[in-house]
Write a protein that holds these residues in place. Structure first.
Motif, short mmCIF file in Angstrom:
data_model
loop_
_atom_site.label_atom_id
_atom_site.label_comp_id
_atom_site.label_asym_id
_atom_site.label_seq_id
_atom_site.Cartn_x
_atom_site.Cartn_y
_atom_site.Cartn_z
N GLY A 101 0.77 -1.24 0.23
CA GLY A 101 0.01 0.06 0.17
C GLY A 101 0.82 1.25 -0.09
O GLY A 101 1.91 1.43 0.60
N GLY A 102 0.49 2.22 -0.62
CA GLY A 102 0.81 3.70 -0.55
C GLY A 102 0.96 4.28 -1.96
O GLY A 102 1.28 5.41 -1.97
N GLY A 103 0.47 3.29 -3.04
CA GLY A 103 0.61 3.91 -4.22
C GLY A 103 -0.85 3.96 -4.97
O GLY A 103 -1.33 2.87 -5.00
N VAL A 104 -1.42 4.98 -5.50
CA VAL A 104 -2.86 5.24 -6.11
C VAL A 104 -2.83 6.01 -7.47
O VAL A 104 -2.03 6.93 -7.39
CB VAL A 104 -3.76 6.10 -5.18
CG1 VAL A 104 -5.03 6.23 -5.44
CG2 VAL A 104 -3.58 5.36 -3.67
N PRO A 105 -3.21 5.45 -8.30
CA PRO A 105 -3.33 5.72 -9.85
C PRO A 105 -4.52 6.98 -9.67
O PRO A 105 -5.40 6.95 -8.86
CB PRO A 105 -3.83 4.77 -10.67
CG PRO A 105 -4.55 3.88 -9.78
CD PRO A 105 -3.84 4.15 -8.40
N VAL A 106 -4.16 8.14 -10.82
CA VAL A 106 -5.08 9.10 -10.89
C VAL A 106 -5.69 8.78 -12.26
O VAL A 106 -4.98 8.47 -13.35
CB VAL A 106 -4.42 10.49 -11.02
CG1 VAL A 106 -5.51 11.33 -11.19
CG2 VAL A 106 -3.63 10.70 -9.62
N LYS A 107 -6.96 8.50 -12.46
CA LYS A 107 -7.88 8.13 -13.51
C LYS A 107 -8.80 9.07 -13.88
O LYS A 107 -9.52 9.64 -12.90
CB LYS A 107 -8.31 6.91 -13.18
CG LYS A 107 -7.59 5.70 -12.99
CD LYS A 107 -8.21 4.34 -12.93
CE LYS A 107 -7.42 3.06 -12.81
NZ LYS A 107 -8.05 1.82 -12.63
N VAL A 108 -8.80 9.48 -14.95
CA VAL A 108 -9.89 10.49 -15.39
C VAL A 108 -10.55 9.91 -16.74
O VAL A 108 -9.95 9.49 -17.49
CB VAL A 108 -9.16 11.87 -16.05
CG1 VAL A 108 -10.02 12.73 -16.59
CG2 VAL A 108 -8.25 12.51 -14.95
N GLU A 109 -11.72 9.68 -16.64
CA GLU A 109 -12.54 9.15 -17.79
C GLU A 109 -11.99 7.81 -17.98
O GLU A 109 -12.06 7.44 -19.26
CB GLU A 109 -12.62 10.12 -18.84
CG GLU A 109 -13.25 11.20 -18.35
CD GLU A 109 -13.20 12.29 -19.88
OE1 GLU A 109 -12.90 12.16 -20.86
OE2 GLU A 109 -13.91 13.45 -19.74
N GLY A 110 -11.76 7.01 -16.94
CA GLY A 110 -11.25 5.60 -17.26
C GLY A 110 -9.64 5.19 -17.56
O GLY A 110 -9.36 4.40 -17.70
N SER A 111 -9.26 6.57 -17.83
CA SER A 111 -7.53 6.50 -18.32
C SER A 111 -6.79 7.02 -17.28
O SER A 111 -6.92 7.68 -16.58
CB SER A 111 -7.38 7.47 -19.49
OG SER A 111 -8.11 6.82 -20.74
N VAL A 112 -5.55 6.27 -16.98
CA VAL A 112 -4.59 6.78 -15.96
C VAL A 112 -3.87 7.90 -16.51
O VAL A 112 -3.17 7.96 -17.75
CB VAL A 112 -3.61 5.41 -15.72
CG1 VAL A 112 -2.47 5.84 -14.89
CG2 VAL A 112 -4.40 4.44 -15.08
N VAL A 113 -3.73 9.03 -15.73
CA VAL A 113 -3.17 10.16 -16.28
C VAL A 113 -2.13 10.45 -15.34
O VAL A 113 -1.25 11.42 -15.45
CB VAL A 113 -4.01 11.42 -16.07
CG1 VAL A 113 -5.09 11.12 -17.20
CG2 VAL A 113 -4.56 11.72 -14.70
N GLY A 114 -1.97 9.50 -14.33
CA GLY A 114 -0.68 9.82 -13.36
C GLY A 114 -0.92 8.88 -12.08
O GLY A 114 -1.81 7.89 -12.17
N ALA A 115 -0.11 9.06 -11.11
CA ALA A 115 -0.13 8.31 -9.73
C ALA A 115 0.52 9.05 -8.73
O ALA A 115 1.64 9.91 -8.96
CB ALA A 115 0.35 6.87 -9.99
N ILE A 116 0.18 8.74 -7.55
CA ILE A 116 0.77 9.57 -6.40
C ILE A 116 1.44 8.18 -5.54
O ILE A 116 0.68 7.11 -5.38
CB ILE A 116 -0.07 10.24 -5.59
CG1 ILE A 116 -0.63 11.29 -6.66
CG2 ILE A 116 0.56 10.69 -4.30
CD1 ILE A 116 -1.74 12.19 -5.92
N GLY A 117 2.65 8.12 -5.04
CA GLY A 117 3.13 7.21 -4.03
C GLY A 117 3.58 7.88 -2.84
O GLY A 117 4.36 8.92 -2.90
N VAL A 118 3.26 7.26 -1.81
CA VAL A 118 3.70 7.91 -0.52
C VAL A 118 4.48 6.69 0.14
O VAL A 118 3.99 5.64 0.37
CB VAL A 118 2.60 8.27 0.44
CG1 VAL A 118 3.00 9.04 1.77
CG2 VAL A 118 1.88 9.48 -0.66
#
Length: 144
Positions: A101-118
């Motif tokens: 745990g700690g990484g989350v994708p950023v999805k816009v309209e079903g497409s991955v546009v980036g991600a954040i990891g902590v």
């Protein structure tokens, strides 16, 4: 703006970074936060005072993994349990894959546009901070 590019801008990454760091402060933890674009390339990285030194690289690996698979890194525990040992062992030996745990994708309209990891706290706290950053991005996009 974002929908045409299908990637994160620096402005959105800065907004997400503020939200993720604010969540870490609320939780009383010290972490590193990495924000990547859809291809896993670093946009922004922050390391809180007192966060463990290895958390920089681990946060980046979590973001890279989440962007690459379009899946929160916390989902891998269950997925790995259902895989044959040879596949599981092979994945776990791959450099840069962060399968906790700690990484989350950023999805816009079903497409991955980036991600954040902590990284730097528990996997659950790391993910909570990453999700706060994702929520800030999505809120900014809904206002645009």
């Amino acid at each position: 703006m974002l929908r045409n590019q299908l990637t994160l801008s620096l402005d959105l990454a800065l907004s997400a970074m503020s939200a993720a760091l604010a969540e870490a402060r609320t939780l009383g933890v010290r972490v590193s936060v990495s924000i990547v674009d859809a291809s896993g390339q670093l946009i922004h990285l922050a390391h809180m005072d007192g966060a463990p030194a290895p958390s920089r690289d681990i946060a980046h690996d979590k973001a890279w993994t989440a962007a690459g698979f379009g899946l929160a890194t916390s989902a891998w525990e269950e997925r790995l349990a259902s895989m044959p040992a040879s596949v599981r062992d092979g994945l776990m030996q791959r450099p840069r894959l962060a399968l906790f745990g700690g990484g989350v994708p950023v999805k816009v309209e079903g497409s991955v546009v980036g991600a954040i990891g902590v990284s730097g706290a528990s996997a659950e706290q790391d993910e909570q901070c990453a999700q706060a950053g994702v929520n800030a991005i999505l809120a900014a996009l809904n206002q645009a």
